[in-house]
Design a protein around this motif. Structure first.
Motif, mmCIF file in Angstrom:
data_model
loop_
_atom_site.group_PDB
_atom_site.id
_atom_site.type_symbol
_atom_site.label_atom_id
_atom_site.label_comp_id
_atom_site.label_asym_id
_atom_site.label_seq_id
_atom_site.Cartn_x
_atom_site.Cartn_y
_atom_site.Cartn_z
ATOM 1 N N LEU A 133 51.666 34.576 43.256
ATOM 2 C CA LEU A 133 51.863 35.937 42.574
ATOM 3 C C LEU A 133 50.873 36.858 43.032
ATOM 4 C CD1 LEU A 133 53.801 37.757 41.332
ATOM 5 C CD2 LEU A 133 52.986 36.968 39.119
ATOM 6 N N ALA A 134 49.466 36.660 42.669
ATOM 7 C CA ALA A 134 48.459 37.595 43.113
ATOM 8 C C ALA A 134 48.405 37.871 44.615
ATOM 9 C CB ALA A 134 47.441 36.898 42.590
ATOM 10 N N ALA A 141 44.648 74.072 45.083
ATOM 11 C CA ALA A 141 45.878 73.205 45.883
ATOM 12 C C ALA A 141 45.758 72.054 45.186
ATOM 13 C CB ALA A 141 44.993 72.831 47.408
ATOM 14 N N ALA A 142 47.192 71.280 45.457
ATOM 15 C CA ALA A 142 47.335 70.059 44.897
ATOM 16 C C ALA A 142 46.400 69.092 45.083
ATOM 17 C CB ALA A 142 48.606 69.539 45.646
ATOM 18 N N PRO A 143 46.134 68.273 44.132
ATOM 19 C CA PRO A 143 45.002 67.382 43.827
ATOM 20 C C PRO A 143 45.287 66.032 44.463
ATOM 21 C CG PRO A 143 46.024 67.616 41.632
ATOM 22 C CD PRO A 143 46.706 68.597 42.602
ATOM 23 N N ASN A 144 44.344 65.208 44.779
ATOM 24 C CA ASN A 144 44.880 63.585 44.868
ATOM 25 C C ASN A 144 45.602 63.529 43.922
ATOM 26 O OD1 ASN A 144 42.452 62.870 47.005
ATOM 27 N ND2 ASN A 144 41.234 63.606 45.324
ATOM 28 N N ALA A 145 47.020 62.419 44.373
ATOM 29 C CA ALA A 145 47.833 61.999 43.278
ATOM 30 C C ALA A 145 47.479 60.428 43.260
ATOM 31 C CB ALA A 145 49.308 61.891 43.990
ATOM 32 N N SER A 146 47.767 60.012 42.183
ATOM 33 C CA SER A 146 47.671 58.457 41.700
ATOM 34 C C SER A 146 48.757 57.810 42.638
ATOM 35 C CB SER A 146 47.744 58.105 40.569
ATOM 36 O OG SER A 146 49.113 58.544 39.826
ATOM 37 N N MET A 147 48.788 56.573 42.894
ATOM 38 C CA MET A 147 49.925 55.749 43.505
ATOM 39 C C MET A 147 51.108 55.567 42.394
ATOM 40 S SD MET A 147 48.503 56.012 46.270
ATOM 41 C CE MET A 147 49.747 55.089 47.157
ATOM 42 N N ARG A 148 52.174 55.590 42.925
ATOM 43 C CA ARG A 148 53.179 55.109 42.190
ATOM 44 C C ARG A 148 53.114 53.576 41.642
ATOM 45 N NH1 ARG A 148 58.305 58.199 42.969
ATOM 46 N NH2 ARG A 148 58.086 59.807 44.406
ATOM 47 N N LEU A 149 53.550 53.281 40.198
ATOM 48 C CA LEU A 149 53.308 52.028 39.806
ATOM 49 C C LEU A 149 54.507 51.209 40.299
ATOM 50 C CD1 LEU A 149 53.258 53.306 35.877
ATOM 51 C CD2 LEU A 149 51.464 52.653 37.483
ATOM 52 N N GLY A 150 53.887 50.093 40.574
ATOM 53 C CA GLY A 150 54.689 49.029 41.011
ATOM 54 C C GLY A 150 53.640 47.866 41.028
ATOM 55 N N PRO A 151 54.561 46.574 41.478
ATOM 56 C CA PRO A 151 53.716 45.171 41.239
ATOM 57 C C PRO A 151 52.735 44.943 42.325
ATOM 58 C CG PRO A 151 55.845 45.045 41.627
ATOM 59 C CD PRO A 151 55.924 46.506 41.458
ATOM 60 N N GLN A 152 52.148 46.092 42.889
ATOM 61 C CA GLN A 152 51.140 45.838 44.051
ATOM 62 C C GLN A 152 50.101 46.777 43.911
ATOM 63 O OE1 GLN A 152 54.340 46.163 47.314
ATOM 64 N NE2 GLN A 152 53.624 44.193 47.849
ATOM 65 N N LEU A 203 41.211 46.539 45.658
ATOM 66 C CA LEU A 203 40.773 45.916 44.473
ATOM 67 C C LEU A 203 41.077 44.299 44.753
ATOM 68 C CD1 LEU A 203 42.953 48.194 42.224
ATOM 69 C CD2 LEU A 203 40.323 48.133 42.497
ATOM 70 N N ILE A 204 41.536 43.847 45.815
ATOM 71 C CA ILE A 204 41.765 42.453 45.885
ATOM 72 C C ILE A 204 40.298 41.974 46.941
ATOM 73 C CG2 ILE A 204 43.307 40.661 46.656
ATOM 74 C CD1 ILE A 204 44.454 42.342 44.401
ATOM 75 N N GLU A 242 36.899 28.007 43.189
ATOM 76 C CA GLU A 242 37.351 27.869 44.903
ATOM 77 C C GLU A 242 39.077 27.575 44.983
ATOM 78 O OE1 GLU A 242 36.396 24.669 48.321
ATOM 79 O OE2 GLU A 242 35.253 24.412 46.424
ATOM 80 N N GLY A 243 39.573 28.460 46.132
ATOM 81 C CA GLY A 243 40.843 28.614 46.482
ATOM 82 C C GLY A 243 41.685 29.432 45.741
ATOM 83 N N ASP A 244 41.018 30.235 44.741
ATOM 84 C CA ASP A 244 41.611 31.148 43.927
ATOM 85 C C ASP A 244 41.606 32.444 44.906
ATOM 86 O OD1 ASP A 244 42.291 29.952 41.902
ATOM 87 O OD2 ASP A 244 40.363 30.598 40.672
ATOM 88 N N PRO A 245 42.424 33.459 44.708
ATOM 89 C CA PRO A 245 42.267 34.881 45.452
ATOM 90 C C PRO A 245 41.218 35.643 44.879
ATOM 91 C CG PRO A 245 44.621 34.452 44.661
ATOM 92 C CD PRO A 245 43.901 33.342 44.014
ATOM 93 N N CYS A 246 40.632 36.368 45.560
ATOM 94 C CA CYS A 246 39.641 37.274 45.266
ATOM 95 C C CYS A 246 40.449 38.568 44.336
ATOM 96 C CB CYS A 246 38.768 38.110 46.170
ATOM 97 S SG CYS A 246 37.835 36.865 47.148
ATOM 98 N N GLY A 247 39.424 39.224 43.510
ATOM 99 C CA GLY A 247 40.213 40.594 42.915
ATOM 100 C C GLY A 247 40.830 40.491 41.410
ATOM 101 N N LEU A 248 41.312 41.618 41.457
ATOM 102 C CA LEU A 248 41.788 42.062 40.183
ATOM 103 C C LEU A 248 42.938 41.327 39.695
ATOM 104 C CD1 LEU A 248 40.667 43.791 37.704
ATOM 105 C CD2 LEU A 248 41.839 45.731 38.664
ATOM 106 N N ALA A 249 43.948 41.371 40.635
ATOM 107 C CA ALA A 249 45.403 40.723 40.120
ATOM 108 C C ALA A 249 45.145 39.353 39.518
ATOM 109 C CB ALA A 249 46.252 40.997 41.461
ATOM 110 N N PHE A 250 44.628 38.501 40.135
ATOM 111 C CA PHE A 250 44.663 37.026 40.058
ATOM 112 C C PHE A 250 43.771 37.091 38.408
ATOM 113 C CE2 PHE A 250 42.831 32.771 39.598
ATOM 114 C CZ PHE A 250 44.233 32.059 39.615
ATOM 115 N N ARG A 251 42.892 37.719 38.376
ATOM 116 C CA ARG A 251 42.147 37.799 36.935
ATOM 117 C C ARG A 251 42.961 38.386 35.905
ATOM 118 N NH1 ARG A 251 35.673 38.605 37.253
ATOM 119 N NH2 ARG A 251 35.309 37.442 39.127
#
Length: 560
Positions: A69-70, A358-369, A374-375, A385-394
């Protein structure tokens, strides 16, 4: 003690961290609780009907599925859609808010056993303890002395941009958080390896540290309107200095809380949920005896902010400053690049919508990615060992080990207790529809995830809560805000904390302006008011106030 014949040892032999987490997180967790009370076993997140905290085979299966899933969550396309409803600065205001609600002493993904040693040390929520800590007495390094011969400390310590102060530009020079070079740190020879903050987490990136610094500047600006102590006997001088600090601290917290109520929450909550909870006395489902934070919020719904960062930002003259570089720009990872140079100082119109800009940087739309950055390897290492790097798996592992209420349990309770709100979410109202939608998404790329049909069906039937909240936001709110379930969990905690634990000056109603006047009167007597009352209830107003009070409107690098 385990032996070679322990059946669980064989099951965890190929899963090093599962072996180190034989029982999951089972003991007391001070400062945390569950939404709507402790759930029975049948209402908790499970793996094929078993609790992964108490079953080694279930733990091994959990890790394998969450790895897959991560990987899916880390595969956000480069052309992912921006969110016009939420400028990028609110991403980091959310992170500051999270730090003011939760300070976890140990990561859930690294703790286990009947006495896990995990606690929420944040204290009473939403009073900006993440900014102030326990004040100058306990955190003197975060505050500057009031004078060369004055031992009291009332102002936040700030650093000059690039470490230099030009005589003609002193007003604009101090724009970074306080930093210091200390022996024994990587930057001790020529860099600044220590962030002088009450909560060092607020230096996790150049974006968060500058949002933190903005609130510190607000405090300093408010303090500057309160008459200095002057020449008084020692005891009276100490009492007067303490009063000045207390008024500036509470006024800053009042502004912060007003921004949460009127600016931040309306941007991220589902409109129906905001209408229900955004009142002076919201009808709450969850009424704890103390300020403990629901795990379903801290390790579930409020992780939604991790989907908001962009891959790159416009900052000053940079057209595409990479997120990964901004995450490395802090005293821990890049001490020799501290204090921040002119090139990395934020122009606030690029992060919040300011009048006439002028318009600022926008955040990204929310979604499961999440952003691939961040990975990326090197920012958050694999747990094992064998786990994905980054924030999603944690995030997923922490949720899986916290004994959270299942999505199905939350849907059923919400349908019973808030039927009008639940009815606005097709997936909450119809479990079969929810499972089918989840299965379609989870089965989208088996070559990447290595999830088979049984894995997909199991995760669709009992999805990890932080993943589901993002999936719901994308599917039912077009990613512009949270869905119904995510919104209710966030509103219950934040609107609930604001309503249950008002600041002293908030008691009596009348809004921010009335609270500021009561604050002044309670400390300095009838008739004393701020000469320029900081009655601002949104981030553009805060920025304009700080620019006016600290003479930053024409600053270089640009403030506005």
């Amino acid at each position: 003690m385990r032996t070679e014949t322990d059946p669980r040892a064989a099951a965890t032999a190929s899963c090093p961290v599962a072996a180190g987490l034989p029982d999951g997180i089972l003991g007391a967790l001070p400062g945390f609780r569950h939404f709507l009370g402790d759930p029975p076993a049948a209402e908790r997140f499970q793996v094929d009907g078993a609790d992964p905290r108490q079953s080694a085979p279930a733990m091994a299966t959990l890790r394998r599925r969450l790895r897959g899933l991560a990987l899916l969550m880390g595969d956000r396309p480069a052309q992912a859609a921006e969110n016009p409803r939420v400028p990028a600065g609110y991403t980091y205001l959310l992170q500051l808010t999270a730090h003011d609600l939760v300070s976890t002493t140990t990561g859930f993904w690294s703790a286990g056993g009947p006495h896990p040693g995990v606690a929420n040390a944040a204290g009473t929520p939403l009073r900006l303890r993440t900014l102030y800590g326990d004040g100058p007495g306990a955190c003197p390094f975060a505050f500057a002395p009031d004078g060369a011969r004055d031992p009291t400390r009332s102002r936040f310590r700030l650093s000059a941009v690039g470490g230099e102060v030009a005589a003609a530009n002193r007003a604009a020079a101090f724009r970074d958080i306080g930093r210091a070079a200390t022996p024994g740190t990587l930057g001790s020879r020529r860099g600044y390896g220590e962030a002088l903050l009450a909560d060092a987490r607020n230096d996790q990136s150049a974006l968060l540290s500058q949002v933190t610094g903005l609130f510190q500047m607000l405090h300093n600006a408010i303090l500057g309107m309160i008459p200095a102590v002057g020449t008084l006997p020692a005891k009276a001088a100490r009492e007067a200095a303490a009063a000045r600090f207390a008024v500036a601290q509470e006024a800053t917290a009042l502004v912060f809380r007003a921004i949460l109520r009127t600016d931040l929450l309306p941007r991220v909550l589902h409109p129906a949920v905001q209408a229900h909870y955004g009142t002076a006395a919201p009808a709450l489902l969850d009424r704890p005896a103390d300020g403990a934070i629901p795990l379903e919020f801290s390790h579930g719904a409020f992780r939604f902010g991790h989907a908001m960062p962009r891959d790159s930002y416009r900052i000053g003259s940079f057209e595409a400053a990479p997120l990964a570089e901004l995450l490395r720009l802090n005293s821990t990872r890049s001490p020799n690049a501290m204090p921040l140079s002119h090139a990395w100082i934020l122009r606030w119109s690029q992060f919040f919508q300011l009048p006439g800009q002028a318009a600022p940087n926008a955040s990204m739309r929310l979604g499961p990615q999440l952003s691939p950055m961040l990975i990326a390897d090197g920012l958050l290492d694999p747990i094992a060992e064998g786990d994905p790097c980054g924030l999603a798996f944690r995030d997923l592992m922490s949720a899986g080990l916290a004994g959270l209420r299942s999505v199905d349990s939350l849907a059923q309770h919400l349908g019973r207790l808030r039927p009008a709100l639940a009815a606005q979410s097709p997936m909450l109202a119809d479990a079969a529809l929810r499972r089918a939608a989840l299965a379609e998404w989870l089965g989208r790329d088996p070559a990447l995830s290595l999830l088979d049909a049984a894995d997909v069906a199991a995760l669709a039937a009992d999805p990890p809560l932080p993943f589901y909240v993002l999936f719901e936001a994308e599917r039912e709110a077009a990613g512009e805000g949270l869905g119904i379930l995510g919104s209710v969990l966030v509103a219950e905690v934040i609107h609930g904390a604001l309503a249950r634990a008002p600041l002293a000056s908030e008691i009596g109603g009348g809004g921010l302006a009335a609270a500021l006047d009561r604050l002044c009167e309670s400390w300095f007597g009838p008739g004393w008011r701020f000469p320029d009352r900081p009655a601002v209830e949104d981030m553009p107003g805060l920025i304009a106030f700080v620019a006016r009070r600290l003479d930053l409107a024409a600053a270089e690098p640009a403030f506005l």
